[in-house]
Design a protein around this motif. Sequence first.
Motif, PDB file in Angstrom:
ATOM      1  N   PHE A 197      -2.510  -0.296   7.710  1.00 34.79           N
ATOM      2  CA  PHE A 197      -3.569  -0.226   6.709  1.00 34.79           C
ATOM      3  C   PHE A 197      -4.596  -1.313   6.964  1.00 34.79           C
ATOM      4  O   PHE A 197      -4.252  -2.464   7.220  1.00 34.79           O
ATOM      5  N   GLN A 221      -8.689  -6.036  -3.118  1.00 33.63           N
ATOM      6  CA  GLN A 221      -8.813  -5.505  -1.768  1.00 33.63           C
ATOM      7  C   GLN A 221      -8.935  -3.980  -1.832  1.00 33.63           C
ATOM      8  O   GLN A 221      -8.274  -3.331  -2.630  1.00 33.63           O
ATOM      9  N   PHE A 256      -8.508  -0.559   0.294  1.00 32.86           N
ATOM     10  CA  PHE A 256      -7.716  -0.101   1.425  1.00 32.86           C
ATOM     11  C   PHE A 256      -8.197   1.236   1.953  1.00 32.86           C
ATOM     12  O   PHE A 256      -8.685   2.094   1.201  1.00 32.86           O
ATOM     13  N   GLY A 257      -8.014   1.410   3.266  1.00 28.45           N
ATOM     14  CA  GLY A 257      -8.135   2.735   3.849  1.00 28.45           C
ATOM     15  C   GLY A 257      -6.850   3.513   3.631  1.00 28.45           C
ATOM     16  O   GLY A 257      -5.895   3.006   3.025  1.00 28.45           O
ATOM     17  N   ASP A 258      -6.810   4.739   4.127  1.00 31.63           N
ATOM     18  CA  ASP A 258      -5.637   5.591   3.917  1.00 31.63           C
ATOM     19  C   ASP A 258      -4.616   5.502   5.048  1.00 31.63           C
ATOM     20  O   ASP A 258      -3.662   6.271   5.079  1.00 31.63           O
ATOM     21  N   ARG A 308      -0.971   6.380  10.920  1.00 25.48           N
ATOM     22  CA  ARG A 308       0.466   6.531  11.151  1.00 25.48           C
ATOM     23  C   ARG A 308       0.711   6.548  12.646  1.00 25.48           C
ATOM     24  O   ARG A 308       0.282   7.471  13.328  1.00 25.48           O
ATOM     25  N   TYR A 364      -1.389  -2.999  -7.772  1.00 28.65           N
ATOM     26  CA  TYR A 364      -1.969  -1.870  -7.057  1.00 28.65           C
ATOM     27  C   TYR A 364      -1.110  -0.631  -7.266  1.00 28.65           C
ATOM     28  O   TYR A 364       0.101  -0.729  -7.470  1.00 28.65           O
ATOM     29  N   GLN A 379      -0.047   3.008  -5.335  1.00 30.89           N
ATOM     30  CA  GLN A 379      -0.062   3.696  -4.050  1.00 30.89           C
ATOM     31  C   GLN A 379       0.569   5.074  -4.186  1.00 30.89           C
ATOM     32  O   GLN A 379       1.721   5.198  -4.599  1.00 30.89           O
ATOM     33  N   GLY A 409       1.160   8.852   1.216  1.00 29.38           N
ATOM     34  CA  GLY A 409       0.177   9.154   2.239  1.00 29.38           C
ATOM     35  C   GLY A 409      -1.187   8.536   2.026  1.00 29.38           C
ATOM     36  O   GLY A 409      -2.122   8.854   2.769  1.00 29.38           O
ATOM     37  N   ARG A 410      -1.319   7.661   1.046  1.00 33.85           N
ATOM     38  CA  ARG A 410      -2.602   7.035   0.749  1.00 33.85           C
ATOM     39  C   ARG A 410      -2.483   5.520   0.788  1.00 33.85           C
ATOM     40  O   ARG A 410      -1.380   4.956   0.764  1.00 33.85           O
ATOM     41  N   GLY A 411      -3.615   4.847   0.836  1.00 39.66           N
ATOM     42  CA  GLY A 411      -3.600   3.402   0.765  1.00 39.66           C
ATOM     43  C   GLY A 411      -3.504   2.920  -0.670  1.00 39.66           C
ATOM     44  O   GLY A 411      -3.786   3.661  -1.609  1.00 39.66           O
ATOM     45  N   PRO A 412      -3.100   1.664  -0.865  1.00 42.35           N
ATOM     46  CA  PRO A 412      -3.039   1.102  -2.224  1.00 42.35           C
ATOM     47  C   PRO A 412      -4.420   1.065  -2.878  1.00 42.35           C
ATOM     48  O   PRO A 412      -5.431   0.882  -2.200  1.00 42.35           O
ATOM     49  N   PHE A 443      -6.464  -0.794  -6.118  1.00 44.62           N
ATOM     50  CA  PHE A 443      -6.446  -1.903  -7.059  1.00 44.62           C
ATOM     51  C   PHE A 443      -6.490  -1.408  -8.498  1.00 44.62           C
ATOM     52  O   PHE A 443      -7.263  -0.509  -8.839  1.00 44.62           O
ATOM     53  N   LEU A 474       2.584  -1.709  -6.682  1.00 49.15           N
ATOM     54  CA  LEU A 474       2.782  -2.935  -5.905  1.00 49.15           C
ATOM     55  C   LEU A 474       2.209  -4.119  -6.646  1.00 49.15           C
ATOM     56  O   LEU A 474       1.103  -4.034  -7.195  1.00 49.15           O
TER      57      LEU A 474
END
Lengths: 115, 115
Positions: free
Chosen positions: A90, A104, A106-108, A111, B36, B38, B41-44, B46, B89
């Motif tokens: 990430f 922050q 985040f991108g996705d 993998r 956060y 999540q 399959g995705r990013g966290p 905020f 998280l």
Amino acid sequence: NAGVTQTPKFRVLKTGQSMTLLCAQDMNHEYMYWYRQDPGMGLRLIHYSVGEGTTAKGKVPDGYNVSRLKKQNFLLGLESAAPSQTSVYFCASSYSAGGIGQPQHFGDGTRLSIL
Amino acid sequence: SQKIEQNSEALNIQEGKTATLTCNYTNYSPAYLQWYRQDPGRGPVFLLLIRENEKEKRKERLKVTFDTTLKQSLFHITASQPADSATYLCALGGAFSNSGYALNFGKGTSLLVTP
């Protein structure tokens, strides 16, 4: 509004191959980060950057290199991939340091499987 | 050694009830604590930030408390909905050694809200 974009989304490598993961953000953020997320381990910081042209090591930097030639891009390189680097990677960015209160973004994730 | 502990077991609750997630830490003196969300399959993403001099923070159905004496943060979701099902998280921020002001993440707690 794209936010943080990571490419590629999936990749399979053979041991010893090299590759570069690209992270791009369009929020004019100063700080950028690379994390890896493994089952039972949580997010671990690999490298980070506090501005264009600067990089610093995080907690698990071995086997990785990074570059921040442009403010909007943060590249993560694997010079010689190892199975232990199989993970979800990430990228994140923040206006300033997360430790002084900035969230922050985040991108996705990418993998990555190393065979 | 430094530790951030979140319940490893998934939390299952019924729709409409209040979900309470715990984040405990040792050998940290965080200036900030962030939560956060999540999705698979995705990013966290905020959610909330609370500073060391704040006891409680609210945002819509979310409430976070921060007890620096107990070294604990509680994250509450009131009137929970199935759409709240995700992994949550906690992350500590501050001038930690080695990583500047980067965040240190817990492993997350999975929440499942059933109708």
